[in-house]
Design a protein around this motif. Structure first.
Motif, short mmCIF file in Angstrom:
data_model
loop_
_atom_site.label_atom_id
_atom_site.label_comp_id
_atom_site.label_asym_id
_atom_site.label_seq_id
_atom_site.Cartn_x
_atom_site.Cartn_y
_atom_site.Cartn_z
N VAL A 18 -29.93 -21.72 12.33
CA VAL A 18 -29.94 -20.92 10.64
C VAL A 18 -29.09 -19.71 10.96
CG1 VAL A 18 -31.33 -20.22 8.61
CG2 VAL A 18 -32.26 -21.91 10.29
N ALA A 19 -29.08 -19.17 11.92
CA ALA A 19 -28.32 -17.92 12.04
C ALA A 19 -26.75 -18.62 11.82
CB ALA A 19 -28.44 -17.34 13.22
N GLN A 20 -26.37 -19.56 12.71
CA GLN A 20 -25.11 -20.19 12.77
C GLN A 20 -24.64 -20.76 11.28
OE1 GLN A 20 -24.57 -23.90 14.86
NE2 GLN A 20 -22.52 -23.22 15.22
N GLN A 21 -25.70 -21.35 10.64
CA GLN A 21 -25.43 -21.87 9.39
C GLN A 21 -25.16 -20.74 8.26
OE1 GLN A 21 -28.51 -23.94 7.66
NE2 GLN A 21 -28.26 -23.51 5.66
N PHE A 22 -25.79 -19.69 8.44
CA PHE A 22 -25.68 -18.40 7.61
C PHE A 22 -24.47 -17.62 7.71
CE2 PHE A 22 -30.26 -17.43 5.65
CZ PHE A 22 -30.19 -18.60 5.23
N ALA A 23 -24.16 -17.45 8.86
CA ALA A 23 -22.72 -16.90 9.65
C ALA A 23 -21.73 -17.70 8.90
CB ALA A 23 -22.87 -16.60 10.81
N THR A 24 -21.68 -18.83 9.08
CA THR A 24 -20.56 -19.72 8.64
C THR A 24 -20.54 -19.90 7.18
OG1 THR A 24 -21.13 -21.31 10.24
CG2 THR A 24 -19.67 -22.25 8.52
N LYS A 25 -21.60 -19.54 6.47
CA LYS A 25 -21.90 -19.62 5.09
C LYS A 25 -20.89 -18.18 4.71
CE LYS A 25 -22.65 -20.30 0.64
NZ LYS A 25 -21.78 -21.64 -0.24
N ALA A 26 -21.37 -17.16 5.39
CA ALA A 26 -20.80 -15.78 4.93
C ALA A 26 -19.21 -15.92 5.01
CB ALA A 26 -21.02 -14.82 6.08
N LEU A 27 -18.55 -16.60 6.31
CA LEU A 27 -17.11 -16.86 6.37
C LEU A 27 -16.57 -17.56 5.18
CD1 LEU A 27 -16.65 -17.06 10.08
CD2 LEU A 27 -15.65 -15.37 8.35
N GLU A 28 -17.37 -18.82 4.69
CA GLU A 28 -16.81 -19.25 3.46
C GLU A 28 -16.79 -18.54 2.45
OE1 GLU A 28 -19.64 -22.55 3.12
OE2 GLU A 28 -18.97 -23.80 5.05
N LEU A 29 -17.80 -17.74 2.00
CA LEU A 29 -17.56 -16.74 0.95
C LEU A 29 -16.56 -15.68 1.10
CD1 LEU A 29 -21.45 -16.36 0.29
CD2 LEU A 29 -20.10 -17.78 -0.99
N ASP A 30 -16.47 -15.16 2.21
CA ASP A 30 -15.27 -14.25 2.48
C ASP A 30 -14.60 -14.29 3.75
OD1 ASP A 30 -13.93 -11.89 2.88
OD2 ASP A 30 -15.56 -10.59 2.59
N PRO A 31 -13.44 -15.12 3.88
CA PRO A 31 -13.15 -15.32 5.26
C PRO A 31 -12.44 -14.20 5.97
CG PRO A 31 -12.12 -16.71 3.39
CD PRO A 31 -13.04 -15.79 2.81
N GLN A 32 -12.15 -13.01 5.16
CA GLN A 32 -12.03 -11.78 5.98
C GLN A 32 -12.99 -10.88 6.26
OE1 GLN A 32 -8.75 -11.61 6.78
NE2 GLN A 32 -8.71 -13.69 5.81
N LEU A 33 -14.32 -11.38 6.13
CA LEU A 33 -15.45 -10.56 6.47
C LEU A 33 -15.45 -10.14 8.08
CD1 LEU A 33 -18.05 -9.49 5.12
CD2 LEU A 33 -19.37 -11.54 6.21
N PRO A 34 -15.49 -8.68 8.14
CA PRO A 34 -15.75 -8.33 9.30
C PRO A 34 -16.83 -8.51 10.10
CG PRO A 34 -15.11 -6.57 7.98
CD PRO A 34 -15.47 -7.59 7.38
N LEU A 35 -16.72 -8.91 11.41
CA LEU A 35 -18.09 -9.06 12.43
C LEU A 35 -18.66 -10.44 12.12
CD1 LEU A 35 -19.77 -5.75 12.38
CD2 LEU A 35 -17.90 -6.28 13.66
N ALA A 36 -18.02 -11.47 11.25
CA ALA A 36 -18.67 -12.52 11.10
C ALA A 36 -18.43 -13.51 12.30
CB ALA A 36 -18.03 -13.42 9.72
N HIS A 37 -17.16 -13.44 12.88
CA HIS A 37 -16.68 -14.38 14.02
C HIS A 37 -17.45 -13.82 15.28
CE1 HIS A 37 -13.82 -17.18 12.31
NE2 HIS A 37 -13.09 -16.39 11.69
N LEU A 38 -17.65 -12.33 15.49
CA LEU A 38 -18.42 -11.85 16.19
C LEU A 38 -19.79 -12.49 16.43
CD1 LEU A 38 -18.71 -9.63 18.83
CD2 LEU A 38 -19.39 -7.98 16.95
N LEU A 39 -20.57 -12.52 15.20
CA LEU A 39 -21.59 -12.99 15.39
C LEU A 39 -21.83 -14.25 15.49
CD1 LEU A 39 -24.95 -12.55 14.98
CD2 LEU A 39 -24.51 -12.65 12.37
N LEU A 40 -20.99 -15.29 15.22
CA LEU A 40 -20.96 -16.58 15.42
C LEU A 40 -20.74 -16.79 17.16
CD1 LEU A 40 -18.93 -18.38 12.71
CD2 LEU A 40 -21.09 -18.96 13.40
N GLY A 41 -20.03 -16.00 17.37
CA GLY A 41 -19.63 -15.94 19.12
C GLY A 41 -21.12 -15.65 19.82
N GLU A 42 -21.79 -14.53 19.37
CA GLU A 42 -23.07 -14.36 19.72
C GLU A 42 -24.22 -15.49 19.60
OE1 GLU A 42 -23.71 -10.71 17.85
OE2 GLU A 42 -23.01 -9.51 19.26
N VAL A 43 -24.08 -16.07 18.63
CA VAL A 43 -24.78 -17.35 18.25
C VAL A 43 -24.49 -18.58 19.25
CG1 VAL A 43 -25.69 -19.33 16.95
CG2 VAL A 43 -25.47 -16.62 15.99
N ALA A 44 -23.19 -18.59 19.59
CA ALA A 44 -22.77 -19.69 20.41
C ALA A 44 -23.11 -19.12 21.79
CB ALA A 44 -21.43 -19.90 20.46
#
Length: 249
Positions: free
Chosen positions: A155-181
């Motif tokens: 669910v963390a991955q799903q929500f972080a991915t949704k955050a990027l869909e809503l705002d592709p420039q959102l800071p720290l979103a890719h960092l969080l996706l990396g931490e989940v991975a």
């Protein structure tokens, strides 16, 4: 006999055990004076005696069903007892939090929602605590962060991915996706996500630290050392990074 105001002050000063001796005397009276069971619950909660605190706070709510502080405290107590489903109605009924609880019930309510798999409600509760719109990109990313802490990786991955869909420039979103991975040992994905975040925030030492960890786990020790050295240059006071870097010297 001290007044209830004085007994509360004793509890707030860390003298819960002494206050309980006085409160037990008052609780033996019939009828029990108003406010005694609430203070007993608060004192017992302060002493981490959650089972007895629950009994006292339940009695306080029987005496006064509109006692919002007792409802909040009992909700917190039930959460600490591992009963999130029972805590939810009490925490939902609290319109605001009081300084006596020391913890924002919105946060505990959100954790209760997480523990009962009500993730959209958890997101809304976390968002309320931070003043975000519940369906905004920051709300999704915040919820993803909290879910990662509680090992809710899918669910963390799903929500972080949704955050990027809503705002592709959102800071720290890719960092969080990396931490989940990284938490799921998907090392190639973690590295790719950390590199994306690095391209956006090239002066953030924590990103190089995460990259160093990911490269180390994947066995690429040369890149791990390089990343950790870059982290050290940006964060020279981060002693934990120093120890990590030494492993590759």
């Amino acid at each position: 006999m001290p007044s209830l105001t004085q007994l509360r002050a004793m509890i707030d000063r860390g003298l819960a055990v002494a206050a309980l001796k006085q409160l037990d005397v008052l609780a033996a009276q019939r009828p029990v004076p108003a406010g005694v069971n609430r203070l007993r619950g608060l004192a017992l909660y302060s002493e981490n005696d959650f089972t007895d605190a629950d009994v006292a706070l339940a009695s306080a709510l029987t005496q006064d069903p509109h006692d919002e502080e007792s409802a909040q405290l009992r909700g917190l107590t039930l959460f600490r007892l591992g009963r999130p489903a029972d805590a939810i109605p009490l925490l939902e009924s609290a319109s605001s939090w009081t300084s006596q609880t020391r913890i924002d019930p919105n946060y505990v309510l959100a954790l209760c929602y997480v523990d009962t798999n009500q993730y959209d409600k958890a997101r809304a509760a976390f968002a309320t605590q931070y003043g975000f719109a519940p369906d905004s990109a920051p709300a999704y990313l915040l919820a993803a962060r909290m879910l990662l802490r509680r090992d809710g990786l899918p669910v963390a991955q799903q929500f972080a991915t949704k955050a990027l869909e809503l705002d592709p420039q959102l800071p720290l979103a890719h960092l969080l996706l990396g931490e989940v991975a990284l938490a799921g040992e998907h090392l190639d994905t973690a590295i790719a996500e950390f590199e994306k975040e690095r391209s956006r925030s090239p002066l953030d030492g924590s990103i190089y630290d995460r990259l160093g960890d990911a490269y180390s786990r994947s066995g690429d020790y040369a890149k791990a050392q390089q990343s950790l050295q870059r982290a050290l240059l940006l964060e020279p006071n981060a002693t934990d990074l120093i120890f990590c870097s030494v492993r590759f010297c």
